[in-house]
Design a protein around this motif. Structure first.
Motif, short mmCIF file in Angstrom:
data_model
loop_
_atom_site.label_atom_id
_atom_site.label_comp_id
_atom_site.label_asym_id
_atom_site.label_seq_id
_atom_site.Cartn_x
_atom_site.Cartn_y
_atom_site.Cartn_z
N VAL A 166 -1.95 5.25 -2.17
CA VAL A 166 -2.24 5.25 -3.91
C VAL A 166 -1.34 4.91 -4.66
N LEU A 167 -0.06 5.22 -4.28
CA LEU A 167 1.13 4.85 -5.41
C LEU A 167 1.34 3.30 -5.36
N ILE A 168 1.25 2.85 -4.23
CA ILE A 168 1.59 1.41 -4.04
C ILE A 168 0.42 0.62 -4.73
N ALA A 169 -0.84 1.08 -4.67
CA ALA A 169 -1.95 0.35 -5.39
C ALA A 169 -2.09 0.61 -7.11
N GLY A 170 -1.39 2.02 -7.15
CA GLY A 170 -1.56 2.47 -8.77
C GLY A 170 -0.10 1.99 -9.75
N VAL A 206 0.40 8.99 4.17
CA VAL A 206 -0.01 7.64 4.14
C VAL A 206 -0.99 7.39 3.14
N THR A 207 -1.87 8.29 2.82
CA THR A 207 -2.78 8.16 1.73
C THR A 207 -2.32 8.15 0.42
N ILE A 208 -1.30 9.20 0.15
CA ILE A 208 -0.61 9.04 -0.96
C ILE A 208 0.13 7.86 -1.14
#
Length: 467
Positions: free
Chosen positions: A167-171, A162-164
């Motif tokens: 991060v991908l969705i925001a980055g 979920v954290t990854i």
């Protein structure tokens, strides 16, 4: 194309190249990042699950070995928060780790038997057993009908995934925005030389024909384009200069006979009683014929400059030279290859007549212009020669006149060129004869030059033989 699709396509085509390249690069990168992120998350999740399965399996093998050796402690020692339940033949829990239930097995009997038989790990919801998050469970068989159930929490892996994902969705949007900005700047700098070329081309006009487009320092496609365009401008400038010179020289040449005709008519009309009208008509006719010849020469040059050649047909140079020599009363030299006939009946040698492909009228004009030029300067004789050498036919016109200095032998092929001893318009013509000769010969794929004949001058025309 449907109207619903035509509007977006039309709108897209109307946008600037900078915007289209930037948008296309950003869209391609977005698709690549989305595919890469999907593959990355899938591979990472599979790797983490495989790691948990390996840990569960190793722990299960250790418990099976201890059970077979009757060395299990009670309770079973917990390692890395691994959950262990040891069941006897009747399915009762006989041993377990402190962090699990000692009354209710994690797997029902049917599921447990299937898991032992297949040896595959299972996902299990731990909430009914007061355990946090999903569990990764595996069942192994030991001696004396004992079954070992080993489980490990999947919550850490789930939290990491979920954290990854966050991060991908925001980055990814930030990365796409950065790429779009970089692409916009790079494409703008790349197109800047083209904008300078366009601005420079807009400044090139009728009053600034000698201007050249700016050439970028980089040795790239834009540099090659600028160089090519400058070369084209140079050729256009040279053609414009030749055209202006031709118009100026033609106007100068036309002014002389027109002035002569006007003068003769004005004198005749001013004194009609004492005028010899026959002499006046002859003088006007002579100037009119000069105008007619000049107009024909100018039309011939215009046609050749436009590349509008006449018919392509076989032309027998020997016959053409013989007819011209007979018309002017000149001598004819033939230097041709002799080939013996292959017929068993005819044994006499046969002359290999040089034949070229071209327009008969144009080639006759070439020979006539050379002969006329030679007759104007010859002292006593003019000779026409035809010879074949390899794949080339050579046509020569030789006179025994004063000749031309070596430094002037190329200049006489320029239009409206007269040398000092041939400036008289009555004797030297308009200065277009040799220009027509060179333009016609080059249009037929040949060459023409002047050389010393000792004494006199020789004009040499070389044309490719017909295959």
């Amino acid at each position: 194309m449907p109207a619903s699709l035509a509007r977006p396509v039309t709108w897209w085509r109307r946008q600037s190249l900078r915007l289209r390249v930037t948008a296309a690069a950003t869209a391609v990168l977005a698709l690549a990042l989305a595919a890469s992120a999907y593959v990355f998350v899938a591979v990472l999740g599979e790797a983490l699950v495989r790691g948990i399965d390996d840990q569960v399996y190793q722990r299960g093998r250790e418990i099976v070995a201890l059970s077979d050796a009757n060395r299990l402690s009670d309770p079973v020692v917990s390692s890395d928060n691994t959950i262990v339940q040891v069941l006897d033949r009747e399915g009762r829990i006989v041993d377990a780790t402190p962090n699990t239930d000692r009354l209710v097995p994690l797997l029902p009997a049917a599921t447990r038997e299937a898991a032992v038989r297949t040896g595959s790990p299972l996902f299990l919801d731990g909430r009914p057993y007061a355990l946090p998050g999903p569990l990764r469970v595996r069942a192994l068989s030991a001696d004396h009908g004992v079954t070992v159930i080993v489980a490990r929490s999947f919550a850490e892996v789930e939290s990491s995934m979920v954290t990854i994902g966050h991060v991908l969705i925001a980055g990814m949007p930030l990365l796409l925005a950065l790429l779009a900005a970089v692409s916009w700047l790079v494409v703008g700098r790349t197109l800047r030389p083209i904008a300078l070329l366009r601005r420079g081309a807009a400044e090139v006009g009728a009053t600034a024909r000698s201007r050249r487009l700016p050439v970028p320092e980089a040795r790239d496609e834009v540099h090659a384009l600028a160089t090519t365009l400058n070369d084209m401008l140079g050729r256009l400038e040279e053609a414009d200069a030749r055209q202006r010179a031709l118009v100026s020289d033609a106007a100068h040449e036309l002014r002389s006979p027109l002035a002569s005709i006007r003068l003769q008519l004005e004198v005749a009309l001013s004194h009609p009683e004492g005028q010899d009208w026959t002499e006046t008509a002859e003088g006007v006719l002579e100037d009119t014929l000069r105008l007619s010849r000049l107009a024909e020469d100018l039309l011939a040059l215009a046609r050749l400059d436009e590349g509008r050649l006449g018919r392509r047909e076989p032309v027998d140079l020997v016959s053409m030279a013989r007819r011209t020599a007979e018309r002017y009363g000149l001598d004819l030299d033939l230097d041709l290859d002799l080939a013996h006939s292959v017929s068993p009946v005819v044994a006499s040698p046969v002359v290999a007549v040089p034949v070229v492909l071209g327009d008969t009228l144009d080639l006759r004009r070439v020979l006539a212009n050379l002969v006329d030029n030679a007759l104007r300067h010859a002292a006593s004789a003019v000779r026409i020669g035809v010879r074949a050498e390899g794949s080339v036919a050579e046509l020569t016109v030789t006179d025994d006149g004063p000749g031309i200095r070596p430094e002037d032998r190329e200049r006489v092929f320029d239009r409206f060129t007269r040398l000092d001893d041939a400036r008289s318009r009555d004797d030297g013509g308009a200065g277009l004869g040799l220009a027509i000769v060179r333009t016609t010969v080059e249009a037929h794929g040949g060459t023409v030059h002047l050389e010393d004949a000792s004494p006199g001058l020789r004009a040499v025309v070389r044309l490719p033989l017909a295959p």
